[in-house]
Enzyme design. Structure first.
Site, short mmCIF file in Angstrom:
data_model
loop_
_atom_site.label_atom_id
_atom_site.label_comp_id
_atom_site.label_asym_id
_atom_site.label_seq_id
_atom_site.Cartn_x
_atom_site.Cartn_y
_atom_site.Cartn_z
CB THR A 417 -0.99 -0.03 1.20
OG1 THR A 417 -1.70 -1.25 1.17
CG2 THR A 417 -1.97 1.08 1.21
CB SER A 482 -10.03 -1.39 4.22
OG SER A 482 -8.82 -0.68 4.24
N GLY A 503 0.41 -0.42 5.63
CA GLY A 503 0.82 -1.32 6.70
C GLY A 503 -0.19 -2.34 7.17
#
Ligand code: GLU
Length: 596
Positions: A417, A482, A503
């Site tokens: 990400t 998420s 992370g």
């Protein structure tokens, strides 16, 4: 001077102020149409030097912080020509998809938190990947109903959700863009056509993932030409990506969701050699970006706002802050084991709620308000009035608020990400976390030169536990839960901090640690971005190696915590708005802040 005269002067001042704003805006639009395609010739040495010295970047008009120099540079160019934060974000995202393809791109999804300076409102856009309509709830289970191994599910077509990033870029541009859409593509196209410098991070990520990247011919040819991982420092071209970008620049996101680029995606997913998937045309056609209310909490006079469900990011960050607020961590300070007992156990309490109550709100009714209610959090915080770790962590009781009989499960989330923070000359602020989930996503690359996500592995692999349905289980059209936590913090109704990090589910802890560093410990943006981490989600306290926190091991063990040392790969990108703009980018990654 008479009152009448004073009022007259005042009126003229106000009128000229609005005239100035009007001319300024009109000028920005005119100018922006003339932006040339050459890569912005900005020297990043001084910004890098400051970062390496641990100092924040200081600017007055605008600022951008992304995970990569090239991406920050093109965004800086757009901002310097009067582009909005959204314009700059789009140009940065298109470059990130090229130079940091392992982390985010067209084949992924993102959450955007936006402060609009003309309305003083925060809006969030949900561009999360979505489960195809033909998914089977047992798709990540073996014939005996047991969850399959994580990486057996990641690699291949099965894990690919309908990408949301191109639609999000277009949607945000329609709402808040100023510069012509096609112009925002020019730098990325030029870099893809003429070549960009392979970064150390990309090179080492390829090295670590050689085996899985070699499973698919197209992916292998690109990342491991001649069977060798791409080396840092070489110039790499991606003509296929350039072609895709040209198509999108010309026709918007249509070719992606209803045309040739989409057909290539479906072909890649359905005909994957490993784990062929079910994504098809109707999934792409049905995809939509959802505008949602931000999830906010007031923390010590600051209003902390972020992305609500399907992200657990903001709710969980806000719950932790809402509990910590009952303690004086400012006085206790960053070197005190007591501080970390409170932060660690507040986090465990919040993660217990997260596991059971947070998933896609369009499928289960997440009790967002109740979870972030101050009285609830004050009561929860009473558990923290102890000298030792909490032995038995239980979720709060909101069972009656759930639409069905749901239960918890720990979904596996590993880090990759990217995060983008921007402030433009108009005072708009943007915080966006963007992903293809795992490093290199599903490892499938389309003919269009970009990787496809593996976001569906963010769902729980199992569907039921003790005969109760798991909240984050997979269903057709559902968005996986998420942890991404793009955040904007307001003070007196104006943005003061913009931050976020990659992370996996550690994002929540990274963001909390940075917020406490900024607000309670008054650290500058660079120090906060590089703050030492200690993270406790489910019991074990993970402490970052080679930091001052290692010294706390003994005391935390005395409090009954199991303690383990490890490295963390946060990538916090922070802007602090005060008299000036101050930018910081995590020393653990290659990010860079640029401002003027
Ligand atoms: N897929 C993860 C999420 O949405 C993000 C992945 C990561 O940060 O590593 O929470």
């Amino acid at each position: 001077m008479s009152y009448i005269k004073l009022i007259k002067i005042f009126k003229i001042k106000i009128l000229s102020f609005f005239l100035f704003i009007f001319i300024n805006n009109a000028f920005a639009v005119q100018q922006s149409d003339k932006i040339k395609p050459e890569i912005f010739n900005i020297n990043t040495d001084k910004f890098l030097k400051l970062k390496n010295e641990g100092k924040p970047i200081i600017a007055r008009k605008w600022m951008v912080v992304t995970a990569n120099q090239q991406a920050s540079k093109v965004a800086a160019k757009i901002l310097s020509k009067g582009g909005t934060a959204v314009d700059a974000m789009i140009s940065a995202q298109l470059v990130l998809g090229l130079v940091e393809p392992e982390s985010s791109g067209l084949g992924g999804g993102a959450f955007l938190v936006y402060f609009n300076s003309s309305t003083n409102k925060i809006t969030t856009l949900d561009g999360r990947e979505t489960a195809p309509l033909n998914v089977d709830e047992k798709m990540f289970q073996d014939p005996n109903g047991k969850a399959i191994k994580f990486f057996d599910a990641v690699v291949g077509g099965k894990s690919v959700g309908t990408p949301g990033t191109p639609a999000l870029l277009e949607n945000a541009h329609k709402k808040w863009g100023k510069i012509k859409w096609s112009i925002l593509f020019e730098d990325a196209i030029e870099l893809a056509d003429k070549g960009f410098v392979v970064s150390k991070k990309l090179s080492s990520s390829i090295q670590k993932n050689q085996k899985s990247l070699s499973k698919f011919k197209r992916t292998k040819n690109y990342f491991l030409p001649n069977n060798e991982p791409l080396k840092a420092g070489i110039i790499l071209k991606n003509k296929n990506y350039a072609k895709t970008l040209k198509e999108l620049a010309k026709n918007g996101s249509k070719p992606f969701y209803q045309g040739s680029i989409g057909d290539e995606i479906i072909d890649t997913v359905q005909n994957a050699k490993i784990n062929p998937g079910v994504l098809d045309q109707k999934d792409l056609l049905n995809y939509s970006v959802i505008e949602r209310e931000p999830s906010c909490i007031v923390y010590r006079k600051y209003k902390v706002c972020g992305m609500g469900p399907p992200s657990s990011g903001a709710i969980t960050v806000n719950q932790i802050l809402g509990m910590i607020e009952n303690f004086n961590v400012s006085k206790l300070g960053p070197y005190n084991p007591e501080t970390w007992r409170i932060i660690g156990d507040a986090s465990r309490l919040a993660f217990a709620d997260r596991s059971i109550y947070i998933a896609d709100d369009d499928f289960i009714s997440v009790p967002t308000r109740e979870l972030t209610n101050k009285t609830y959090l004050q009561n929860r915080a009473k558990n923290l009035n102890s000298l030792k770790k909490i032995e038995n962590i239980k979720p709060g009781n909101f069972e009656d608020k759930l639409s069905q009989n749901f239960t918890d499960d720990i979904s596996i989330e590993l880090p990759s990400t990217s995060h983008i923070s921007i402030v433009d000359v108009y005072g708009n602020a943007l915080s966006m976390t963007t992903t293809i989930e795992n490093g290199f996503g599903s490892r499938l690359m389309t003919k269009g030169g970009f990787l496809l996500n593996n976001e569906l592995t963010d769902f729980s692999f199992k569907t039921y536990k003790n005969n109760k349905r798991i909240a984050n289980s997979i269903e057709p059209g559902k968005r996986p839960r998420s942890s991404m936590a793009p955040t904007i913090i307001l003070k007196d109704k104006k943005p003061i901090y913009i931050l976020g990090s990659p992370g996996g589910s550690n994002i929540i802890g990274y963001v909390v640690n940075a917020i406490i560093s900024l607000i309670d410990w008054k650290q500058d943006a660079q120090r906060a971005a590089s703050t030492a981490h200690a993270i406790n989600k489910f019991g074990t306290y993970y402490i970052e190696k080679n930091t001052h926190l290692v010294k706390l091991q003994k005391s935390l063990k005395k409090m009954n915590f199991e303690v383990k040392l490890r490295n963390f790969s946060s990538g916090l990108n922070i802007i602090h708005i005060d008299k000036n703009l101050y930018g910081g980018s995590d020393h653990r990654r290659e990010g860079i802040a640029i401002g003027e």
